[in-house]
Design an enzyme around this catalytic site. Structure first.
Site: not given
Ligand code: G1P
Ligand code: ZN
Length: 543
Positions: A113-114, A277, A279, A281-282, A376
């Site tokens: 992801s990010h 982000d 991948d 989804d954000r 998302k």
């Molecule tokens: C974080 C975000 C959460 C999101 C997840 C995946 O998780 O807070 O809302 O669904 O990334 O993108 P966390 O690191 O808080 O467990």
């Molecule tokens: Zn992501």
């Protein structure tokens, strides 16, 4: 078929977190680390034998190697057909769409992801089920169980599949289809939004910038925003997916999308800014000199959904993750629809969406989506806002301010303390839990606590219970303090502190967010002794 059975030693740390199994690249490069988790998936989902699998990732370092390994293991485990994105690329929302559209058994998405990428960055793998959504907890627990006792995995010795050439390949009884990663997704977006109207908006003097952060959305945004909707060439910044995201965090927030922020917070007017982000989804939504909190964005999307073609018939209900602000709750109340509160993580929305109880859902962590897929969706949110701007012909700021005037403003912020020592983080949480009994009724810095607990979620569809989903301190005036430990970090622990203060009076809607939250920040310190336990004077990231 030449299937090789490889004896292996199980790893005991393959427990998926908030979003799949996420570790550093180096961790994944340990002998057979990827293979054992992939085999655990095949063992836990026997329907994959003879089934259709969707496969792709966000293009980060190790993506291509991992895809070739998974193709070889899929062939050995009897998968009949695989759809893989060209270049090994598929955004998370695009993969979710493909699974649903082609009725696949499931999908494997490679992404952290990010989180940063590159040899020193992170990697991740997650499995999505036939509804297109992240595997629910009972399934991720099953992966963990299988992985922990694995003694062998199965693989074939096939030639690498040419991932850069769309086409069909037959390998040892497995049909691999390398497809364009954008086509199906772009087609879906056109069914939800009024592309004609957005095109007309963009043809005028409206200006926008989209920051793909050198991550997966570059090709998607260029196709949809520039080629289809006619945005000027160059609208999409950092469009080329890079294995290390150019050395940055591909996280669309004020801290990491700095260049985009500078463009929007600038006298040379840009009307709309957005970012996605790693991948895809954000999303982050910006107006000229204006940041839209993700919680407000969800509320505004819900309040205006009837103006958008795909949602013209109204909303069945909405849902937000527990730490997300309660702005959307007020909209739901006015609309007379249900608003569900789920734990953090998209997987908890799946049952509500599948059961037809909700149409929209979102999280404070820059995630918004709808029942069009089961993830998302960053570009979806961007297109929603563009469609809304085209219909309402107002600025982003005017739309948000009007919303606050109608519903009140939820001042909201998240403070992250990243990479703190895990024992210290656990002690902090225990220290808070020990105060649960004495807190209700107590006045701290002038505010009265009405409830203090650990959030438990009871899924109304499958009746499962998820415990310890974050500590909530709720105040009589509706304010909230939430403490959680991240389930996606890969170094030590990350403490997340979520702060929310409601303000009904429009005369008080112009305060600086951190100033408006200062009393709550002080209470959080008093109750949790953050400085003492973490040794930090300030959060690492404030969003
Ligand atoms: C974080 C975000 C959460 C999101 C997840 C995946 O998780 O807070 O809302 O669904 O990334 O993108 P966390 O690191 O808080 O467990
Ligand atoms: Zn992501």
């Amino acid at each position: 078929m030449a299937v090789e059975t490889v004896p292996c030693t199980a790893y005991e740390d393959q427990k998926p977190g908030t979003s799949g199994l996420r570790k550093s690249v180096r961790h994944f490069q340990q002998p057979d680390y990827l293979q054992t988790f992939v085999q655990a998936i095949f063992n836990a989902v026997p329907e994959l034998r003879g089934g259709l699998l969707v496969l792709g990732g966000d293009g980060r370092y190790f993506n291509r190697e991992a895809i070739q390994v998974i193709l070889r293991m899929a062939a050995a485990n009897g998968v009949a057909r695989i759809l893989v994105g060209k270049g090994g690329i598929l955004s998370t929302p695009a993969a979710s769409n493909l699974i649903r559209k082609y009725q696949a058994t499931g999908g494997i998405i490679l992404s952290a992801s990010h989180n940063p990428g590159g040899p020193d960055g992170d990697f991740g793998i997650k499995y999505n089920s036939s509804n297109g959504g992240p595997a629910p907890e009972n399934l991720t627990n099953l992966f963990f169980e299988h992985a922990s006792k694995l003694s062998e995995y199965y693989i074939t010795a096939i030639q690498p599949v040419p991932l850069d050439k769309p086409g069909h390949y037959e390998i040892e009884g497995l049909r691999v289809e390398v497809i364009d990663p954008v086509d199906d997704y772009a087609e879906l977006m056109a069914t939800l939004f009024d592309f004609e109207r957005i095109r007309a908006l963009l043809a005028g003097d409206f200006s926008l910038r989209f920051d793909a952060m050198h991550a997966v959305t570059g090709p998607y945004a260029q196709r949809i925003l520039e080629q289809t909707l006619g945005a000027a060439r160059g609208t999409v910044m950092h469009f080329e997916p890079l294995a290390d995201f150019g050395g940055h965090h591909p996280d669309p927030n004020q801290a990491h999308a700095r260049e985009l922020m500078e463009l929007l917070y600038n006298p040379r007017k840009v009307d709309f800014g957005a970012a996605s982000d790693g991948d895809g989804d954000r999303n982050m939504i910006l107006g000229h000199y204006f940041f839209v909190t993700p919680s407000d964005s969800l509320a505004i999307i819900a309040a205006n959904a009837h103006l958008i073609p795909g949602y013209r018939n109204g909303l069945k209900g909405v849902a937000r993750s527990m730490p997300t602000s309660q702005a959307v709750d007020r909209v739901a109340e006015k609309l007379g629809i249900a608003c569900h509160e789920t734990p953090t993580g998209w997987k908890f929305f799946g049952n509500l969406l599948d059961d037809g109880q909700i149409t929209l859902c979102g999280e404070e962590s820059f995630g918004t989506g709808s029942d069009h897929i089961r993830e998302k969706d960053g570009l979806w949110a961007v297109l929603f806002w563009l469609n809304l701007l085209a219909v309402r012909q107002e600025s982003v700021e005017d739309i948000v301010r009007r919303h606050w005037a109608d519903h009140g403003r939820h001042y909201y912020s998240r403070h992250d303390y990243e990479a703190i020592a895990t024992p210290a983080a656990n002690t902090l949480m225990t220290h808070l839990r020990q105060q649960f009994d004495e807190l209700p009724g107590k006045v701290i810095h002038g505010k009265t606590v009405c409830q203090a607990d650990d959030f438990t979620y009871h899924d109304p569809v499958d009746h499962s219970a998820s415990h310890h989903q974050g500590i909530r301190i709720l105040f009589e005036d509706g304010a909230r303090l939430i403490f959680r430990l991240s389930g996606t970090g890969t170094q030590g622990a990350t403490l997340r502190l979520y702060l929310e203060q409601y303000e009904a009076d429009v005369k008080n809607h112009d305060q600086d967010v951190q100033a408006a939250l200062a009393p709550l920040i002080q209470i959080a310190e008093t109750l949790a002794l953050i400085r003492t336990f973490t040794g930090r004077d300030a959060p690492t990231v404030i969003t």
